[in-house]
Scaffold this motif. Structure first.
Motif, mmCIF file in Angstrom:
data_model
loop_
_atom_site.group_PDB
_atom_site.id
_atom_site.type_symbol
_atom_site.label_atom_id
_atom_site.label_comp_id
_atom_site.label_asym_id
_atom_site.label_seq_id
_atom_site.Cartn_x
_atom_site.Cartn_y
_atom_site.Cartn_z
ATOM 1 N N ASP A 142 48.665 -20.712 40.337
ATOM 2 C CA ASP A 142 47.731 -19.601 40.159
ATOM 3 C C ASP A 142 48.089 -18.407 41.043
ATOM 4 O OD1 ASP A 142 46.486 -21.461 38.577
ATOM 5 O OD2 ASP A 142 44.645 -21.584 39.763
ATOM 6 N N LYS A 143 48.353 -18.683 42.316
ATOM 7 C CA LYS A 143 48.609 -17.605 43.267
ATOM 8 C C LYS A 143 49.865 -16.817 42.892
ATOM 9 C CE LYS A 143 47.584 -15.295 46.981
ATOM 10 N NZ LYS A 143 46.358 -14.453 47.020
ATOM 11 N N GLU A 144 50.901 -17.501 42.443
ATOM 12 C CA GLU A 144 52.135 -16.810 42.066
ATOM 13 C C GLU A 144 51.898 -15.859 40.899
ATOM 14 O OE1 GLU A 144 55.796 -19.844 43.057
ATOM 15 O OE2 GLU A 144 54.353 -20.502 41.542
ATOM 16 N N VAL A 145 51.082 -16.284 39.944
ATOM 17 C CA VAL A 145 50.770 -15.415 38.801
ATOM 18 C C VAL A 145 49.940 -14.224 39.263
ATOM 19 C CG1 VAL A 145 49.588 -15.270 36.569
ATOM 20 C CG2 VAL A 145 50.916 -17.315 37.145
ATOM 21 N N GLU A 146 48.967 -14.470 40.120
ATOM 22 C CA GLU A 146 48.120 -13.389 40.627
ATOM 23 C C GLU A 146 48.945 -12.354 41.394
ATOM 24 O OE1 GLU A 146 45.352 -15.683 42.833
ATOM 25 O OE2 GLU A 146 44.252 -16.362 41.055
ATOM 26 N N VAL A 158 46.291 -5.413 34.693
ATOM 27 C CA VAL A 158 46.880 -6.682 34.261
ATOM 28 C C VAL A 158 46.387 -7.747 35.238
ATOM 29 C CG1 VAL A 158 49.054 -6.355 35.565
ATOM 30 C CG2 VAL A 158 48.956 -7.980 33.645
ATOM 31 N N ALA A 159 45.918 -8.879 34.696
ATOM 32 C CA ALA A 159 45.328 -9.909 35.547
ATOM 33 C C ALA A 159 45.408 -11.257 34.861
ATOM 34 C CB ALA A 159 43.860 -9.566 35.848
ATOM 35 N N ILE A 171 47.657 -14.242 30.992
ATOM 36 C CA ILE A 171 47.404 -12.942 31.607
ATOM 37 C C ILE A 171 47.075 -11.941 30.501
ATOM 38 C CG2 ILE A 171 48.927 -13.458 33.548
ATOM 39 C CD1 ILE A 171 51.006 -11.540 32.285
ATOM 40 N N ALA A 172 46.429 -10.842 30.879
ATOM 41 C CA ALA A 172 46.067 -9.825 29.894
ATOM 42 C C ALA A 172 45.901 -8.489 30.587
ATOM 43 C CB ALA A 172 44.778 -10.216 29.174
ATOM 44 N N GLY A 173 45.944 -7.435 29.775
ATOM 45 C CA GLY A 173 45.749 -6.093 30.307
ATOM 46 C C GLY A 173 46.385 -5.053 29.415
#
Length: 314
Positions: A142-146, A158-159, A171-173
């Motif tokens: 999770d943290k790496e994606v964030e 984007v989040a 992810i989306a944005g």
């Protein structure tokens, strides 16, 4: 009878397909009766659309959302009419949380059909087609994606929006920001980082205008305390107060779906069996990635429906 180890989970968008529930409906008049109830609200034949229409037509968000809600409610009605055990918890993935509200007695079905049609329409209108995007990221925590999203925003949105299972995040944005985040995730070691065939960036701040426009309609609708506790997407906790539930359903439109935490909350309460109440087996697959010890049952065909009835009987 209530099965103290049983939860029901309800799928969201992506589980729809032409011909869904056709086999089980042949022997279960409750299915088409529920679709008829929804059609009265919608002003078109929902059953005919999902049996004889085009995939592109049922992929339109304002049609997908009532379709999946109706499918889940139809299967739950059938489950209870056939003597299926009552679950002790419910949870729904995104749109599926509306199905849980209906099946828990918190919201009338026809009110939910109206609200999710409007939800779908407003969510699609919130961002012009082509300006938003979503992507699936496989193989990062999770943290790496964030971190990748934060570095890729560059003033745009984007989040991480769907925490589906460990190592599987959506992810989306804004489209260009999502494209940058895809490359950042690949550079960080993602096994896969791929765009999804969805034009609207669901569960991001870009959806806040849709939430604001839907708020007055939700506020004037009667909600009740759920008869079966629901674990909510926004905070992976229970809520009994109807007004608080309304607020959560508004916030859910632009907040991430914390599905992993929702499933862990249910399992931590002693649940060892889950029924996926809707078309397909997407959620069952995610649950298995979260905790392989949980038995997952699909009920979208006569065979697996009857097997689930037998396996979960108390």
């Amino acid at each position: 009878m209530t099965n103290a180890e049983l939860a029901f989970v309800f799928p969201g968008q992506g589980s729809q397909k032409i011909g869904m529930l056709s086999e089980i409906a042949q022997e279960a008049p409750e299915i088409q009766a529920t679709f008829a109830d929804a059609s009265d609200v919608l002003g078109y034949d929902l059953w005919d659309l999902c049996q004889n229409g085009e995939q592109d037509a049922i992929n339109l968000t304002q049609r997908t959302q009532p379709l999946l809600l109706t499918s889940s409610v139809a299967l739950y009605r059938l489950w209870r009419s056939r003597g299926g055990s009552q679950p002790v918890y419910m949870a729904g993935h995104s749109l599926g949380e509306w199905s849980a509200l209906v099946c828990s007695g918190a919201l009338a079905f026809k009110d939910a059909v109206h609200l999710v049609r409007e939800r779908g329409r407003l969510m699609q209108e919130a961002v012009p087609a082509g300006e938003g995007a979503m992507a699936a990221i496989i193989g990062l925590d999770d943290k790496e994606v964030e971190v990748a999203c934060a570095a890729s925003a560059q003033g745009e949105v984007v989040a991480a929006v769907n925490y589906n299972s460990p190592g599987q995040i959506v992810i989306a944005g804004s489209r260009t920001a999502v494209e940058r985040a895809i490359e950042a995730c690949k550079a960080a070691g993602a096994k896969k980082a791929m765009p999804l065939p969805v034009s609207a960036p669901f569960h991001t701040e870009l959806m806040r205008p849709a939430a604001e426009k839907l708020t007055p309609q939700i506020e004037v609708t009667n909600f009740n305390a759920p008869e079966i506790p629901i674990v909510h997407n926004v905070h992976a906790e229970l809520e009994a107060d109807p007004e608080a539930i309304k607020s959560l359903m508004i916030e859910q439109i632009y907040r991430p779906v914390r599905w992993t935490a929702c499933v862990q909350k249910v399992i931590g309460s002693g649940v060892s069996q889950m029924v996926e109440c809707g078309p397909g087996k997407v959620l069952g697959g995610l649950v298995k990635r979260i905790d392989r010890s949980v038995a997952c049952h699909a009920i979208d065909s006569s065979g697996n429906f009857n097997e689930a009835l037998r396996t979960t009987a108390v």
